[in-house]
Motif scaffolding. Structure first.
Motif, short mmCIF file in Angstrom:
data_model
loop_
_atom_site.label_atom_id
_atom_site.label_comp_id
_atom_site.label_asym_id
_atom_site.label_seq_id
_atom_site.Cartn_x
_atom_site.Cartn_y
_atom_site.Cartn_z
N ARG A 11 0.99 -1.07 -0.14
CA ARG A 11 -0.29 0.35 -0.21
C ARG A 11 0.87 1.44 0.02
O ARG A 11 -0.02 2.48 -0.06
CB ARG A 11 -0.79 -0.06 1.49
CG ARG A 11 -2.29 -1.13 0.95
CD ARG A 11 -2.94 -0.96 1.97
NE ARG A 11 -3.88 -2.04 2.47
CZ ARG A 11 -4.71 -2.76 3.59
NH1 ARG A 11 -4.61 -2.35 4.57
NH2 ARG A 11 -4.98 -3.69 3.45
N HIS A 14 1.69 2.34 -4.27
CA HIS A 14 0.91 2.26 -5.28
C HIS A 14 1.27 3.53 -6.16
O HIS A 14 1.21 4.74 -5.45
CB HIS A 14 -0.34 2.58 -4.65
CG HIS A 14 -0.87 0.50 -4.03
ND1 HIS A 14 -1.12 0.18 -5.59
CD2 HIS A 14 -1.26 0.30 -2.52
CE1 HIS A 14 -1.52 -1.02 -4.22
NE2 HIS A 14 -1.44 -0.84 -3.20
N HIS A 16 -0.52 5.61 -9.24
CA HIS A 16 -1.24 6.47 -10.84
C HIS A 16 -1.37 5.66 -11.97
O HIS A 16 -1.46 5.51 -12.49
CB HIS A 16 -1.27 7.97 -10.36
CG HIS A 16 -1.16 8.31 -8.42
ND1 HIS A 16 -2.29 7.83 -7.36
CD2 HIS A 16 -0.11 8.29 -8.32
CE1 HIS A 16 -1.98 8.42 -6.44
NE2 HIS A 16 -0.55 8.75 -7.16
N THR A 38 -1.81 0.04 -9.12
CA THR A 38 -2.62 1.67 -8.34
C THR A 38 -3.36 0.53 -7.45
O THR A 38 -3.77 -0.18 -7.37
CB THR A 38 -3.34 1.73 -9.92
OG1 THR A 38 -4.22 0.36 -10.69
CG2 THR A 38 -2.42 2.15 -10.58
N GLU A 39 -3.89 2.61 -7.18
CA GLU A 39 -5.18 1.50 -5.60
C GLU A 39 -5.81 0.82 -6.36
O GLU A 39 -6.52 0.38 -6.07
CB GLU A 39 -5.08 3.03 -5.46
CG GLU A 39 -6.67 2.83 -4.62
CD GLU A 39 -6.16 2.36 -2.62
OE1 GLU A 39 -7.70 1.92 -2.34
OE2 GLU A 39 -5.13 2.04 -2.68
N GLU A 40 -6.68 0.91 -8.07
CA GLU A 40 -7.78 0.79 -8.01
C GLU A 40 -7.32 -1.08 -8.24
O GLU A 40 -8.39 -1.73 -8.24
CB GLU A 40 -8.27 0.52 -9.09
CG GLU A 40 -8.31 2.60 -9.50
CD GLU A 40 -8.08 2.74 -9.65
OE1 GLU A 40 -7.78 4.40 -9.10
OE2 GLU A 40 -6.66 3.12 -9.31
N ARG A 42 -5.26 -2.67 -6.71
CA ARG A 42 -5.55 -3.83 -5.01
C ARG A 42 -6.86 -3.48 -4.31
O ARG A 42 -7.08 -4.76 -4.41
CB ARG A 42 -5.17 -2.36 -4.43
CG ARG A 42 -5.39 -2.88 -2.21
CD ARG A 42 -4.25 -1.79 -1.40
NE ARG A 42 -5.34 -0.82 -1.48
CZ ARG A 42 -6.23 -0.66 -1.02
NH1 ARG A 42 -7.14 -1.44 -0.27
NH2 ARG A 42 -7.01 0.32 -0.78
N ARG A 43 -8.09 -2.55 -4.78
CA ARG A 43 -9.50 -2.79 -4.97
C ARG A 43 -9.90 -4.28 -5.78
O ARG A 43 -10.93 -4.80 -5.32
CB ARG A 43 -9.75 -1.95 -5.43
CG ARG A 43 -10.00 -0.67 -4.22
CD ARG A 43 -10.20 1.05 -4.91
NE ARG A 43 -12.01 1.21 -5.41
CZ ARG A 43 -12.68 1.53 -5.68
NH1 ARG A 43 -12.13 2.82 -5.93
NH2 ARG A 43 -13.73 1.68 -6.17
N ARG A 46 -9.01 -7.04 -3.64
CA ARG A 46 -8.85 -7.08 -2.24
C ARG A 46 -10.17 -8.29 -1.91
O ARG A 46 -10.86 -8.06 -2.52
CB ARG A 46 -9.74 -6.20 -2.12
CG ARG A 46 -9.61 -5.32 -0.14
CD ARG A 46 -9.74 -4.03 0.33
NE ARG A 46 -11.08 -3.46 -0.20
CZ ARG A 46 -10.78 -2.26 -0.21
NH1 ARG A 46 -10.27 -1.48 0.01
NH2 ARG A 46 -11.56 -1.72 -1.21
N CYS A 65 0.02 -7.18 -5.42
CA CYS A 65 -1.27 -7.19 -4.63
C CYS A 65 -2.61 -8.58 -4.40
O CYS A 65 -3.28 -8.01 -3.37
CB CYS A 65 -2.45 -6.37 -5.33
SG CYS A 65 -1.87 -4.40 -6.27
#
Length: 216
Positions: A11, A14, A16, A38-40, A42-43, A46, A65
């Motif tokens: 985390r 990450h 962009h 990217t954060e996307e 990870r989502r 998850r 991730c």
């Protein structure tokens, strides 16, 4: 056998934007060498557990991730260059990864084999989207999840018209990508129950990220 890697502090680093490639050209040009998950991404991954099929390996960056609860990852990727890129981006790790010799429209695995299927910027390239979603549904166990992160047709009429106009040329130069597809509607039409979905824009392009499930 391909081995995956993960980072306990993923985390913290990450990046962009989009790092997934469904065509080898960006990776060949070296654009993936300094990119980060990217954060996307990870989502998208998850909470996954059990056995997972990832369709379209891309550049392999997002293997960092995957959570510890995933026991095994199968990758359906037909492009040999992208497979080599995945190998380079994956060091020895705790989650075994192996290749499935097939693509999104033809997966040579038994029915109900996977707990989840992950599609990340790949359904836009399917020659027959309905057939591909039916194949994904077949290999999922009852109640299994489809995790999707896809760009979709714009809700703005002029932009959607432009996407339809450029599709023939765009598809030829971008690995079969169809920018004017309403992939979310296709997922629902294929009989999946959409549990959650987020809509957002990346560099002016409409995207959806969500979870759908096969009826138990």
């Amino acid at each position: 056998m391909i081995s995956s890697w993960r980072a306990a502090d993923v985390r913290q680093w990450h990046g962009h934007g989009m790092e997934q490639f469904h065509h080898p050209r960006p990776a060949c040009l070296g654009h993936g060498s300094s990119l980060r998950p990217t954060e996307e991404r990870r989502r998208l991954l998850r909470g996954l557990s059990g056995t997972v099929l990832e369709i379209g390996a891309g550049d392999g960056i997002k293997f960092a991730c995957y959570p510890d609860t995933v026991r095994q990852i199968a990758v359906a990727e037909t492009d040999s260059f992208l497979l080599d890129t995945v190998r380079r981006n994956c060091a020895q790790g705790p989650i075994p990864v192996h290749r499935v010799a097939g693509d999104v429209s033809r997966l040579p695995v038994p029915d109900g084999m996977f707990d989840a299927v992950v599609c990340s910027l790949i359904l836009c390239t399917a020659p027959d989207l309905g057939r591909s979603l039916a194949e994904i549904k077949r290999v999922l166990e009852p109640g299994g999840e489809l995790r999707f992160y896809e760009h979709v047709r714009s809700a703005r009429p002029l932009a959607a018209a432009a996407e339809r106009l450029v599709t023939p040329l765009w598809s030829q130069v971008c690995g079969g990508c169809h920018p004017a597809r309403d992939t979310l509607a296709a997922i629902e039409s294929a009989g999946f129950v959409v549990d959650q979905v987020s809509r957002f824009s990346v560099m002016g392009v409409s995207h959806v990220l969500g979870t759908a499930r096969k009826a138990a």
